[in-house]
Design a protein around this motif. Sequence first.
Motif, PDB file in Angstrom:
ATOM      1  N   MET A 273     -18.899  -3.296  19.339  1.00  0.00           N
ATOM      2  CA  MET A 273     -18.241  -2.572  19.848  1.00  0.00           C
ATOM      3  C   MET A 273     -16.700  -3.463  19.353  1.00  0.00           C
ATOM      4  N   ILE A 274     -16.325  -4.625  19.775  1.00  0.00           N
ATOM      5  CA  ILE A 274     -15.563  -5.484  20.145  1.00  0.00           C
ATOM      6  C   ILE A 274     -14.764  -6.009  18.307  1.00  0.00           C
ATOM      7  N   ASN A 275     -16.175  -6.487  17.732  1.00  0.00           N
ATOM      8  CA  ASN A 275     -16.103  -7.346  16.194  1.00  0.00           C
ATOM      9  C   ASN A 275     -15.509  -6.329  15.959  1.00  0.00           C
ATOM     10  N   LEU A 276     -16.288  -4.776  15.293  1.00  0.00           N
ATOM     11  CA  LEU A 276     -15.948  -3.693  14.311  1.00  0.00           C
ATOM     12  C   LEU A 276     -14.678  -3.654  14.916  1.00  0.00           C
ATOM     13  N   ALA A 277     -14.620  -3.175  16.497  1.00  0.00           N
ATOM     14  CA  ALA A 277     -12.833  -2.358  15.968  1.00  0.00           C
ATOM     15  C   ALA A 277     -11.806  -3.375  15.462  1.00  0.00           C
ATOM     16  N   GLU A 278     -12.020  -4.708  15.912  1.00  0.00           N
ATOM     17  CA  GLU A 278     -11.048  -5.878  15.302  1.00  0.00           C
ATOM     18  C   GLU A 278     -11.080  -5.786  14.145  1.00  0.00           C
ATOM     19  N   PHE A 279     -12.297  -5.535  12.874  1.00  0.00           N
ATOM     20  CA  PHE A 279     -12.636  -5.574  11.464  1.00  0.00           C
ATOM     21  C   PHE A 279     -11.620  -4.558  11.454  1.00  0.00           C
ATOM     22  N   TYR A 280     -12.031  -3.034  11.547  1.00  0.00           N
ATOM     23  CA  TYR A 280     -11.459  -2.312  11.057  1.00  0.00           C
ATOM     24  C   TYR A 280      -9.996  -1.450  11.553  1.00  0.00           C
ATOM     25  N   ALA A 281      -9.179  -1.867  12.744  1.00  0.00           N
ATOM     26  CA  ALA A 281      -8.505  -1.971  13.079  1.00  0.00           C
ATOM     27  C   ALA A 281      -7.492  -3.133  12.244  1.00  0.00           C
ATOM     28  N   LEU A 282      -7.767  -4.151  11.889  1.00  0.00           N
ATOM     29  CA  LEU A 282      -7.284  -5.732  10.887  1.00  0.00           C
ATOM     30  C   LEU A 282      -7.422  -5.014   9.227  1.00  0.00           C
ATOM     31  N   GLN A 283      -8.799  -4.451   9.210  1.00  0.00           N
ATOM     32  CA  GLN A 283      -8.550  -3.882   7.845  1.00  0.00           C
ATOM     33  C   GLN A 283      -7.816  -2.520   7.740  1.00  0.00           C
ATOM     34  N   SER A 284      -8.107  -2.073   8.347  1.00  0.00           N
ATOM     35  CA  SER A 284      -6.958  -0.286   8.307  1.00  0.00           C
ATOM     36  C   SER A 284      -5.067  -0.795   8.384  1.00  0.00           C
ATOM     37  N   TRP A 285      -4.771  -1.427   9.812  1.00  0.00           N
ATOM     38  CA  TRP A 285      -3.241  -1.481   9.472  1.00  0.00           C
ATOM     39  C   TRP A 285      -2.417  -2.882   8.609  1.00  0.00           C
ATOM     40  N   LEU A 286      -3.381  -3.896   9.137  1.00  0.00           N
ATOM     41  CA  LEU A 286      -2.819  -5.065   8.367  1.00  0.00           C
ATOM     42  C   LEU A 286      -1.971  -5.138   6.874  1.00  0.00           C
ATOM     43  N   PRO A 287      -2.487  -3.765   5.803  1.00  0.00           N
ATOM     44  CA  PRO A 287      -1.400  -3.106   4.621  1.00  0.00           C
ATOM     45  C   PRO A 287      -0.354  -2.442   5.154  1.00  0.00           C
ATOM     46  N   SER A 288      -0.614  -1.767   5.803  1.00  0.00           N
ATOM     47  CA  SER A 288       0.265  -0.711   6.269  1.00  0.00           C
ATOM     48  C   SER A 288       1.917  -1.719   7.281  1.00  0.00           C
ATOM     49  N   ILE A 289       1.389  -2.654   7.812  1.00  0.00           N
ATOM     50  CA  ILE A 289       2.000  -3.675   8.477  1.00  0.00           C
ATOM     51  C   ILE A 289       2.934  -4.446   7.951  1.00  0.00           C
ATOM     52  N   MET A 290       2.003  -5.214   7.027  1.00  0.00           N
ATOM     53  CA  MET A 290       2.773  -5.581   5.817  1.00  0.00           C
ATOM     54  C   MET A 290       4.167  -4.976   4.478  1.00  0.00           C
ATOM     55  N   THR A 291       3.333  -3.560   4.569  1.00  0.00           N
ATOM     56  CA  THR A 291       3.966  -3.292   3.757  1.00  0.00           C
ATOM     57  C   THR A 291       5.938  -3.096   4.236  1.00  0.00           C
ATOM     58  N   ASP A 292       5.531  -2.227   5.762  1.00  0.00           N
ATOM     59  CA  ASP A 292       6.472  -2.270   6.302  1.00  0.00           C
ATOM     60  C   ASP A 292       7.790  -3.282   6.796  1.00  0.00           C
ATOM     61  N   LEU A 293       7.408  -3.910   6.832  1.00  0.00           N
ATOM     62  CA  LEU A 293       8.503  -5.945   6.756  1.00  0.00           C
ATOM     63  C   LEU A 293       8.597  -5.942   5.640  1.00  0.00           C
ATOM     64  N   GLY A 294       8.455  -5.349   4.279  1.00  0.00           N
ATOM     65  CA  GLY A 294       8.941  -5.620   3.448  1.00  0.00           C
ATOM     66  C   GLY A 294       8.388  -6.149   2.396  1.00  0.00           C
ATOM     67  N   HIS A 295       7.327  -6.722   2.261  1.00  0.00           N
ATOM     68  CA  HIS A 295       6.433  -7.081   1.155  1.00  0.00           C
ATOM     69  C   HIS A 295       6.267  -6.686   0.476  1.00  0.00           C
ATOM     70  N   PRO A 296       6.042  -6.861  -1.077  1.00  0.00           N
ATOM     71  CA  PRO A 296       5.553  -6.248  -2.118  1.00  0.00           C
ATOM     72  C   PRO A 296       4.195  -5.970  -1.787  1.00  0.00           C
ATOM     73  N   MET A 297       4.229  -5.200  -2.964  1.00  0.00           N
ATOM     74  CA  MET A 297       2.486  -4.457  -2.920  1.00  0.00           C
ATOM     75  C   MET A 297       1.158  -5.477  -3.149  1.00  0.00           C
ATOM     76  N   ASN A 298       1.698  -7.063  -4.981  1.00  0.00           N
ATOM     77  CA  ASN A 298       0.812  -7.819  -4.531  1.00  0.00           C
ATOM     78  C   ASN A 298       0.302  -8.770  -3.818  1.00  0.00           C
ATOM     79  N   VAL A 299       1.555  -8.929  -2.404  1.00  0.00           N
ATOM     80  CA  VAL A 299       1.609  -9.505  -1.312  1.00  0.00           C
ATOM     81  C   VAL A 299       0.287  -8.944  -0.414  1.00  0.00           C
TER      82      VAL A 299
END
Length: 479
Positions: A273-299
Amino acid sequence: MSQQPLRLHLPDFVDERRMTPYQFRVVALCGLVMFIDGFDTQAISYMAPHIADEWGLSRNALGPMFSAALVGLMVGYMALSPLSDRFGHKRLVVAATAVFGLTTLGALWAGNVTELVVLRFVTGMGLGAAAPSAVALTGEFSPKRLRATFVLAIYCGFSVGFVVAGLAAGWLIEDHGWRSLLWAGAAAPIVLIPFLVRWLPESPVFMIRRNVAPERVYAVFRRIDGTLPPSLPGQTEPVFSVEENDSGQRTAFSSLFTRKWLWGTVLLWLVFMINLAEFYALQSWLPSIMTDLGHPMNVVVAATTLTTVGGIAAAFVTGPSMDRLGPYRTLAVLYLVGFGCLALTGVAFHAPLWVLLTANFFAGCCVSGGQKSLIALAAVFYPAPMRSTGVGWALGVGRVGGILGPILVGAALTLNWSPSAVFYAMAVPMLAAGVTVALLGMRYGPSRQGADRTDPAPDTEAPSLSHGAGPAVGQGPSV
């Protein structure tokens, strides 16, 4: 004077011999099943925006399409994988592959969201049923000294399927439409089925427990060791025996909750449960967090991809380490390193880009790589008669964490937590996972195996599971 019958015991027979091309073929076929599983799971993410445009759907309407397959996976893991105890691993892998191949093909003619959601749910059930039996067969045909490595290898096939789905989507969808990706996702499993029927063997443990004709069982043993005589003239039929699950006539599912296995099962579920929570949180939110920080799509794409690549790269280290240094020690250290890497990612949001991308890669090594390693740990933790059910239920229960992880991170971001604070918080459960695995090792690791032999007898005496005379040999966790 009559000759003594030939006695063949599993898993010792496999553990004491070198890997043969026959065994490598079994692993390769299971890896192909996992590859197609990963491809089909990820492909919907690339098709969804095009489906929404064609059908005039809002982005909110895509949610059920994503979740349908995930719910189906949970049902497959928990409800269907135990059927291998009755029908055998090969039959379940072939049937499940046929199900997700045909339902993917059927999705080509879906005319609305409801039809597609139902088909994706059934597809997920097939995907969830196939994976635990593929893991179990890989573990059964691999010697203990290489078991974790090969289980990790086939789960890398799952991650490679994710990557290939993205490459295929970029190649096919633009020129041929989103349905072309469904054609590819349906054709692959349907083409694979005849090879599975012809070349994938049934579990010898299952055949012995089900009293299948001795000549069929012996044929599998001879494929593993060609030095065995082709026939046994003048002798009684060979005696086969298997590792018992220390729970007598109980089913594989009920065995998970016996005195010997309950504590380990609960701790494994917690780590899943811990590992899958970390995995899906990372995969789900990292793109949005990076986008909100102003990084271009390729990054953004590069950062997210690096987490998957990191998981694949980690398998080349953790697999051999689990086999040589021990699965508990290796995985506990990996999670403790993951604690530091996730915290470092929080710091790296304010550092140069190359530092952030490096932190993403190493976070993926520990989170995505940790998930693959955890499945390998489950495969060596449970004995063969319980392996498919044990792995399936661990994956199914772990999905609860996979659901909660993205929700909790989303709530934190809604409360205006900074990205750094989110990753600092995500680091703490990795520390808890490392401690939990260490506790598992203290209870079930090699240092306990000798003590287990003097433990009180199990709840019921294990019966003989052999053709002919000779008792079956009971063992503890095969680690």
